[in-house]
Design a protein around this motif. Structure first.
Motif, PDB file in Angstrom:
ATOM      1  N   ARG A  31       0.830  -1.208   0.000  1.00 31.90           N
ATOM      2  CA  ARG A  31       0.000   0.000   0.000  1.00 31.90           C
ATOM      3  C   ARG A  31       0.862   1.254   0.000  1.00 31.90           C
ATOM      4  O   ARG A  31       0.542   2.249  -0.682  1.00 31.90           O
ATOM      5  CB  ARG A  31      -0.925  -0.001   1.222  1.00 31.90           C
ATOM      6  CG  ARG A  31      -2.005  -1.066   1.178  1.00 31.90           C
ATOM      7  CD  ARG A  31      -3.004  -0.876   2.298  1.00 31.90           C
ATOM      8  NE  ARG A  31      -3.758   0.359   2.108  1.00 31.90           N
ATOM      9  CZ  ARG A  31      -4.632   0.821   2.988  1.00 31.90           C
ATOM     10  NH1 ARG A  31      -4.845   0.165   4.122  1.00 31.90           N
ATOM     11  NH2 ARG A  31      -5.290   1.942   2.751  1.00 31.90           N
ATOM     12  N   SER A  32       1.954   1.228   0.750  1.00 32.05           N
ATOM     13  CA  SER A  32       2.864   2.382   0.750  1.00 32.05           C
ATOM     14  C   SER A  32       3.471   2.601  -0.636  1.00 32.05           C
ATOM     15  O   SER A  32       3.621   3.743  -1.085  1.00 32.05           O
ATOM     16  CB  SER A  32       3.969   2.175   1.782  1.00 32.05           C
ATOM     17  OG  SER A  32       3.428   2.047   3.086  1.00 32.05           O
ATOM     18  N   ALA A  33       3.813   1.496  -1.327  1.00 28.91           N
ATOM     19  CA  ALA A  33       4.372   1.619  -2.672  1.00 28.91           C
ATOM     20  C   ALA A  33       3.333   2.178  -3.649  1.00 28.91           C
ATOM     21  O   ALA A  33       3.659   2.990  -4.534  1.00 28.91           O
ATOM     22  CB  ALA A  33       4.867   0.266  -3.152  1.00 28.91           C
ATOM     23  N   ILE A  34       2.077   1.770  -3.505  1.00 29.27           N
ATOM     24  CA  ILE A  34       1.015   2.287  -4.386  1.00 29.27           C
ATOM     25  C   ILE A  34       0.775   3.768  -4.112  1.00 29.27           C
ATOM     26  O   ILE A  34       0.586   4.575  -5.043  1.00 29.27           O
ATOM     27  CB  ILE A  34      -0.275   1.467  -4.192  1.00 29.27           C
ATOM     28  CG1 ILE A  34      -0.069   0.042  -4.702  1.00 29.27           C
ATOM     29  CG2 ILE A  34      -1.445   2.117  -4.917  1.00 29.27           C
ATOM     30  CD1 ILE A  34      -1.218  -0.891  -4.399  1.00 29.27           C
ATOM     31  N   LYS A  35       0.794   4.167  -2.825  1.00 28.27           N
ATOM     32  CA  LYS A  35       0.596   5.573  -2.490  1.00 28.27           C
ATOM     33  C   LYS A  35       1.707   6.460  -3.043  1.00 28.27           C
ATOM     34  O   LYS A  35       1.485   7.647  -3.318  1.00 28.27           O
ATOM     35  CB  LYS A  35       0.534   5.734  -0.967  1.00 28.27           C
ATOM     36  CG  LYS A  35      -0.754   5.236  -0.340  1.00 28.27           C
ATOM     37  CD  LYS A  35      -0.696   5.419   1.171  1.00 28.27           C
ATOM     38  CE  LYS A  35      -1.962   4.869   1.832  1.00 28.27           C
ATOM     39  NZ  LYS A  35      -1.901   4.986   3.313  1.00 28.27           N
ATOM     40  N   ALA A  36       2.913   5.864  -3.175  1.00 23.66           N
ATOM     41  CA  ALA A  36       4.046   6.657  -3.653  1.00 23.66           C
ATOM     42  C   ALA A  36       3.947   6.993  -5.135  1.00 23.66           C
ATOM     43  O   ALA A  36       4.670   7.865  -5.625  1.00 23.66           O
ATOM     44  CB  ALA A  36       5.350   5.905  -3.379  1.00 23.66           C
ATOM     45  N   VAL A  37       3.076   6.322  -5.891  1.00 25.59           N
ATOM     46  CA  VAL A  37       2.904   6.637  -7.317  1.00 25.59           C
ATOM     47  C   VAL A  37       2.145   7.961  -7.427  1.00 25.59           C
ATOM     48  O   VAL A  37       1.061   8.102  -6.840  1.00 25.59           O
ATOM     49  CB  VAL A  37       2.130   5.508  -8.032  1.00 25.59           C
ATOM     50  CG1 VAL A  37       1.902   5.869  -9.490  1.00 25.59           C
ATOM     51  CG2 VAL A  37       2.883   4.191  -7.915  1.00 25.59           C
TER      52      VAL A  37
END
Length: 436
Positions: A310-316
């Motif tokens: 989820r953190s990686a998706i938010k970083a997009v």
């Protein structure tokens, strides 16, 4: 007027002095804080170096083993076998007699029941099985003789590694003066040596420390992590995508998110109890099998993978989503073709860290029976097996001195795997991450 100016100047000087004093005190506090921080780091590094030094010092000897050169005469009369294909004869074969006869020929001066017993204890108690396997693989050797290296007993190995104090009285040693003299005789003739302990990496567990290895635990860890990866990665990534991109913002979603965050902090032994209650008692899956261990570790690593994904998706950046939608892509196409590829490096990093955490876990696997003594190498995820951390736990509880070195050696291998997995996570993050 002059007095007023002088008073103002004195007041300004007092304020400046007070300010300078306050600045000096603040700078001193900051400097002390930096010193305390540096001291804490140094203290932590010192303890880490002490821990690693103790492990490496104690485990380095486990990678070497001692062997004794003997002339083995495969005499059918000694073995009691004339036909190696006759199973009835093989049942009563005296393989130990080959070693006893060879040791008697090497040390003819040794006599008496006690002395002979001490002489025979020079070699490993299960070395006879290596002779049996060697002769069965080469039946043409029956009736001939050859010089081969036989694995020494663990106490003899300890002497060769300098772990036995010869100056203490014989009653305080586990090795006798006679055995020490026989070792000196072998060493003088070059008939005892130390070599790299390949058995440590190629054999399964054993009650004899000189024959014990970590291959079974390594393969058990591989199958367990394979099951964990195949289940946790797709489920974790799918859950993260749904919660971040598709789930409506309502009370149910909030409850799910709170529970995921709380599960990441639950003690690992709780997952072991859950696996014992559900997978073994309800679904009747085999105890001590990597498939059950993988299911339990999947439950444990899922929160870590979901949170990191989820953190990686938010970083997009939102602009990526807006651009894709503006060009006519559906929401599913936007997520699968644009967001997911850009978030994948962060997801892989979180997954590898979760796998490293799973590799080092012991408590949940103890609850599902992976603490059993298993000498056979597992052939699949349904076979009984153990894992490296549990193998360390088992060896640390054994009384033999040689198992102390085995325990440290297994810890070194485990730390090596953990370091490789963490370095792989760092490499993937540096190689594929994009800065916006």
């Amino acid at each position: 007027m002059t007095n007023q100016l002088n008073a103002i100047e004195r007041l300004a000087e007092v304020k400046q002095e007070r300010m300078q004093k306050n600045l000096k005190a603040r700078y001193a506090k900051e400097k002390r804080f930096q010193v305390y921080g540096i001291m804490s780091i140094c203290l932590g590094m010192a303890f880490l170096a002490m821990l690693l030094g103790t492990i490496f010092y104690g485990g380095a000897s486990s990678f070497m083993t001692s062997e004794i050169k003997l002339t083995i005469n495969y005499d059918p009369d000694v073995i009691g076998v004339t036909d190696l294909t006759d199973e009835d004869e093989l049942k009563w074969a005296d393989w130990r007699g080959l070693l006893s006869t060879s040791l008697a020929e090497r040390f003819p001066e040794v006599s008496g029941r006690s002395a002979v017993r001490q002489r025979n204890a020079l070699v490993s108690s299960i070395a006879e099985y290596s002779l049996r396997d060697r002769l069965l693989a080469n039946p043409e050797k029956l009736g001939t003789s050859e010089e081969i290296w036989i694995v020494a007993d663990d106490e003899i190995d300890a002497v060769m590694k300098g772990q036995v104090d010869r100056t203490v009285p014989e009653s305080e040693r586990r090795i006798t003066d006679l055995q020490l003299s026989l070792i000196d005789s072998l060493e003088a003739e070059g008939e005892i040596r130390q070599k790299f302990n390949t058995t440590f990496f190629t054999a399964g567990d054993s009650r004899e420390p000189e024959q014990a290895g970590i291959r079974g635990a390594m393969i058990g860890s591989f199958y367990t992590l394979l099951v964990t990866l195949l289940l946790s990665f797709p489920i974790g990534v799918a859950a993260a995508i749904y919660l971040e991109e598709f789930a409506p913002q309502n009370r149910l979603t909030e409850v799910i998110e709170v529970n995921i965050n709380n599960l990441a902090a639950v003690p690992s032994i709780v997952f072991g109890l859950l696996g014992l209650a559900v997978f073994i008692n309800v679904f009747h899956l085999p105890r001590s099998a990597p498939v059950v261990g993988g299911l339990v570790l999947t439950l444990m690593t899922l929160p870590t993978i979901i949170i990191s994904s989820r953190s990686a998706i938010k970083a997009v950046p939102p602009s990526i989503r807006e651009a894709a939608l503006g060009l006519g892509a559906s929401k599913m196409q936007m997520v699968m073709h644009h967001v997911l590829p850009l978030a994948m490096p962060g997801m892989l990093t979180g997954t590898i860290i979760g796998m490293a955490q799973a590799l080092g876990e012991t408590a949940p696997l103890l609850m599902i029976g992976m603490v059993a003594f298993i000498a056979d190498i597992p052939g699949g995820p349904l076979d009984p097996a153990t894992v490296l951390p549990v193998q360390v736990y088992l060896w640390s509880d054994l009384p033999e001195r040689a198992f102390v070195a085995k325990t440290s050696g297994a810890i070194m291998v485990l730390l090596g795997f953990l370091a490789i997995m963490n370095l792989l996570a760092v490499y993937l993050r540096k190689k594929f991450e994009k800065t916006w």
